[in-house]
Design a protein around this motif. Sequence first.
Motif, PDB file in Angstrom:
ATOM      1  N   LEU A 128       0.836  -1.208   0.000  1.00  0.00           N
ATOM      2  CA  LEU A 128       0.000   0.000   0.000  1.00  0.00           C
ATOM      3  C   LEU A 128       0.867   1.252   0.000  1.00  0.00           C
ATOM      4  O   LEU A 128       0.548   2.251  -0.650  1.00  0.00           O
ATOM      5  N   MET A 129       1.993   1.176   0.727  1.00  0.00           N
ATOM      6  CA  MET A 129       2.902   2.336   0.745  1.00  0.00           C
ATOM      7  C   MET A 129       3.481   2.560  -0.642  1.00  0.00           C
ATOM      8  O   MET A 129       3.578   3.700  -1.109  1.00  0.00           O
ATOM      9  N   ALA A 185       2.171   1.647  -3.516  1.00  0.00           N
ATOM     10  CA  ALA A 185       1.115   2.130  -4.419  1.00  0.00           C
ATOM     11  C   ALA A 185       0.825   3.605  -4.173  1.00  0.00           C
ATOM     12  O   ALA A 185       0.716   4.385  -5.117  1.00  0.00           O
ATOM     13  N   SER A 186       0.745   3.999  -2.895  1.00  0.00           N
ATOM     14  CA  SER A 186       0.476   5.407  -2.586  1.00  0.00           C
ATOM     15  C   SER A 186       1.595   6.291  -3.121  1.00  0.00           C
ATOM     16  O   SER A 186       1.337   7.361  -3.679  1.00  0.00           O
ATOM     17  N   SER A 187       2.825   5.850  -2.949  1.00  0.00           N
ATOM     18  CA  SER A 187       3.958   6.651  -3.430  1.00  0.00           C
ATOM     19  C   SER A 187       3.875   6.829  -4.936  1.00  0.00           C
ATOM     20  O   SER A 187       4.137   7.908  -5.463  1.00  0.00           O
ATOM     21  N   ILE A 194       1.252   6.834  -6.780  1.00  0.00           N
ATOM     22  CA  ILE A 194       0.157   7.738  -7.160  1.00  0.00           C
ATOM     23  C   ILE A 194       0.477   9.179  -6.774  1.00  0.00           C
ATOM     24  O   ILE A 194       0.276  10.109  -7.536  1.00  0.00           O
ATOM     25  N   GLN A 195       1.008   9.356  -5.570  1.00  0.00           N
ATOM     26  CA  GLN A 195       1.140  10.708  -5.038  1.00  0.00           C
ATOM     27  C   GLN A 195       2.458  11.379  -5.384  1.00  0.00           C
ATOM     28  O   GLN A 195       2.569  12.592  -5.298  1.00  0.00           O
TER      29      GLN A 195
END
Lengths: 489, 478
Positions: free
Chosen positions: A19-20, A22-24, A26-27
Amino acid sequence: MNREIRRIALVVTAMLLSLMVASSMIQFSPGEPLRAHPKNERTYLNSLDRQRGPIIALGGDVLARSDKIDDDYSYQRVYVGGELYAPITGYIAVTQQVATTGLELLENEVLTGTADSLFWTRVEDVLTGRKPTGGAVEVTIDPAVQQAAWDALGASQGAAVALDVKTGEIMAMVSKPTFDPNALAAHDPEAALAAFTALEADPAHPLYNRVIGGDLYAPGSTFKLITAAAALESGQFKADSLLEAPDALELPNTNVTLPNFGDSSCAASGQMTLAEAMVVSCNTAFGWLGMELGPHLIADQADKFGFDQEGLQIPLYVTKSVFPRDMDQAQTAQAAIGQFNDRVTPLQMAMVAAAVAGGGRMMKPHLVRSERDADLRVVDEAVAEELDRPISTATAAALKDMMVQVVESDQGTGRRARVEGVAVGAKTGTAETLKGQPPDVWTVAFGEAQGRSVAVAVVVEDGGSMGLDGTGGKVAAPMVASILAAVFR
Amino acid sequence: MATVLPAGAKPGRWAELLLLVCALGLSFFAYAQVALAVTGSLPAQMTLHCGGFTALALAAHLILRWRAPYADPVILPVAVLLNGTGLAMIYRLALRYQESGLDPGWGIAPRQLIWTGIGLVAAVVTVVWLRDHRSLRRFTYTAMLLGLCGLVAPLVPGIGVRSYGAQIWIRIGPMSLQPAELSKIALAVFFAGYLVARRDAMALAGPKLLGLQLPRLRDMGPLMAAWLVSVGVLVFERDLGTSLLLFGLFVVMLYVATNRPSWIVMGLMLFSGGVLAAYRLFTHVQQRVEGWLNPFDPDVYDKVGGSYQLVQGLFGLSNGGLFGTGLGRGRPDITPLAYSDFIFAAIGEELGLTGVIALILAYLVLVERGFRIALGVRDGFGKLLATGLSFILAFQFFVVVGGVTRVIPLTGLVTPFLAYGGSALLANWIVVALLLRISDGARRPPPATSEIDLRPVLEAEAARQAKARAVTEAVRPP
C-alpha cells in the motif's frame, strides 16, 4: 504455532508495504500524468485559485488579467481586450462544462506558472516564500492593426488576418461576429454556462475563430494563385504563356459550361497570357489551365502551401484547408478556380500571399512573441521559423508581379486595394456559395514599404454590405487597403 | 507450543498515558485545523468534542491500570489516534457538504463522535467484564450461533435493508446496524475455540499430492463449511468484502492452528474458484474488475457503477502530492463517499503522501502489536484469537486502501477506525479491547521465582548438604 504466526505477520507486513508503494506511485510520480489528466477537476480548480498571469499585446496593452476578489475563487479574470481580442485570448470559466479555449487553453501552463520555462521562477518562489503566481504571455498582435481590421470589417461577418512576411508574426486576427469573454468568466457557474449555451446556439456561430477554424470558406478566385503557382512550377508555363480563354469553357463529359464572372468575355481573341488572366481573374482561362495541369499537380502545389496538413498550431489549432482528391476533368476545372469542394482558412490564404511576397519562403505563423515570469522578465522568446519553401524564387517573383498588376492595372480586380506609398499586390475572389445567395468575397494581398512586408487576407460573408452585388474587389479590397494603411502608418 | 516470554515485562502504563496524550493532541489539532481552514474560526463544538473524547480515552486508560495493568501500552493510543484522525476528516467533509449544499442532513460528524463514545464504552465494558480471555472459550458454539445470526439478520424481511446494492443492514427503530461487523468477532472467537480443540485431528497427514502433504479428506468438512458460508454472504447479500474477510480469516487461523501450508493452498484454490464464479455471475464484480484494470477508459469512467469514484480518488491522492494540500484546503468532497469508502483518498489529498505513510505505519504498528501478543500469550486459544483479530484489522484496511490505490479491485469494506460507520467503529473498539485483554494475559509475568517463598526449599537443600558432608567426614579417615 509461533512460526506460523510469524509467517502470517510477515505476509501482513508485505500487504501494508504494498500500500505504501502504491500510494507513493500515485502521489509522488515524477510524470504527474494524473494531475494533467483532462478529467481532473482538481487541477482545474487549483488553477482558478492562484493568480493567473496576464495576456498582453505588443507594446504592453493588457488584454486579460486576474484581479483579486473576495469570493470562492480568489481571482476574477478580466478580459480587457473584450470582443476585439476574444478569438485570441479565448476564455477560462469557473466550470469545466464551459471548455477553456484560445491562449487561455494553449498557454495555460505559462499562465498558471506550471510551465517548464518557469521552473526557476518556481524555485525562486519556494526560496523567497512568495506566493506562486502565473507567468505572462505577450502576443504578436499590433493593437493599431487589430483595431483597423476590426473597423474595416464593420458590421459584416467574416475574418481578417495580417502576417509579417519575414517573421510569421500574426499582427492582426479578427473574426466576426464575436462575443464578450467576460460573460463566460462570470464567477456564477450557472450564469457562465447560460451565456455559453446561448452563444453556442447562435446560428451565426460567434464562438468560431473564422481565421483558423469554423466551417472554412470556398476560396473562390484567390485559389488561382495556387493554380498559377502550379503552372509556373511545372515548367510548362511562364507568365507570358498563352492560355485558352473562351467566353464559356466546355466541361468534358457534362452538358454544362464554365462561364466567366457575370458571363463576360476575357479576351476577344479567345486567348490571353497567364499574367493577363490573373489581372482580370479570367475563369475560363484558369479552368482550362487546371485541366491542362491535371488535379495532381494542383493538389501537390496546394499541399506544399500547407493544404491537407494536420497539426499546425500558432499555438491555437489551425483547421487544415482542403483541396479535393479524385476529381474528373470538369471538377478539376472548377477546383482550379476555387469552386467545387475547395475549403480554406483565411490564415492559409494569407500564408500563400506571404510565400509569394517572401520570395518563396513561407514562415511559420505564430501568435506568441514571448513568455514571461510574474515580474515580466522574458523566460522564452519566439524565433522566426521557416515552415516550408512551396515555390521557387523565380515563381514567387513572377506571381508577385502578377499580384502587383492586379492592383496597379486599371482593369485589375484589386485596384481598390491601393495604398499611398505602399507597394501592394493582391488577388480578389468572389466565391459562390449557393445559387441566388450572396457570395463570400475575398482579397488576399501583401504590402511592402519601409523594408517591411506584410501579408493580409480578408473574407467577408454574404457579400458584406453589398449583398448580391458584392465582389472581392468591391468589398474586401478596400478593407485590405485600410489594414495595410494601419500597418504602414 | 513454545511461548515467547516478555523480557522483563513492564506494565508500561505511564508510556501509554504519554502516547495517549500525544494521540489526543494530534487529533484535536487536526480537528481545530479543519475548522480554521474552512470557516476561519475554531469548531463550534471544540470543547465538547475534545472534552468528551479525552474523558473517554482517559477512562479507558484508568480502567486498564485497574483491570489489565500489563496490557500492551501502544494499542490504545494508536486506536485513539486513528479514530481521532477519522473524526477530524469526517468533520472536514461535513463542513464542506454544508457549504456546497450537499449535506445529506444527517450530521455525519456528531454521529461518528457518538459512535466513538459507544465504542470506547464497549471497549471498557469488555475489559472489565472479561477477566480472562480464556473464559471466552466456553462460548465457542454460542459465538458461532451469534455470528451466523448476525450474517443472516439482514436477509430477514422487515428488518433487513438494501443499500448501495448490498443487503447488509438491519434497521431497528431509528438505528441502522451492520450486524456482520460484530459477526466477525464472534466468528473469530468460534474459529479459535473450535480449531484449538480440533487442531490435532486436522493436522493429521492424509494423501500426498505433488509433494504437498494434504490433510485427511474427512477433515475437509470445516473448510468447506466456511467456504459455503462465505459464498452465501456473497450471493445473498452481495457483500464481496465480508465474504473474502470471513474466508480469509478462517484459512489463516486454520493454518496457524495446524501448521499445514496445504490448508492455505486449498483455501487459495477454493478462493480462486469462488472469485472466478463470482466474476462470471455478477455484473457488479465484473464492473469492479473492469474499473480496476481500465479506470481511465472513457466508457468505463462514465458508466453507472464505473470507475468515476476510483478515478476521482486517484486525482485526490495526486492532488495531495508529497505534503498534501493541508487540512481543509483540498477538494476531497469531489470523490463520492469520501467520508466512508474513500476516506483514505480524502486523507491522502489533504495530508499528502507523508500523512498516508504515517497512517499506514500506524496500522502496521497496531497489527504487528496484535501478532506480538499472539506470540506472547501462552494458551493456544489466545494465540489463535489474537492472530484472528489482528488479521481482521489488517485485512479490512488492506482491502479498502488497496482498492483505493488500485492494488486490487475495489471491494466494499470499512477502513477500521477511520471511515464513517457506527457498527464498524463499535466492532473495532471491541477488537481492540479483546487484544488488550489477551495482551494483559500475555505480558503478565509468570509467578516469578522471587515471589515464591523459597526458604523451605533452600533449608531442605542446606540440610541435605550438611548431612552429606557429615557422612563424608564420617567416612574419611582423620
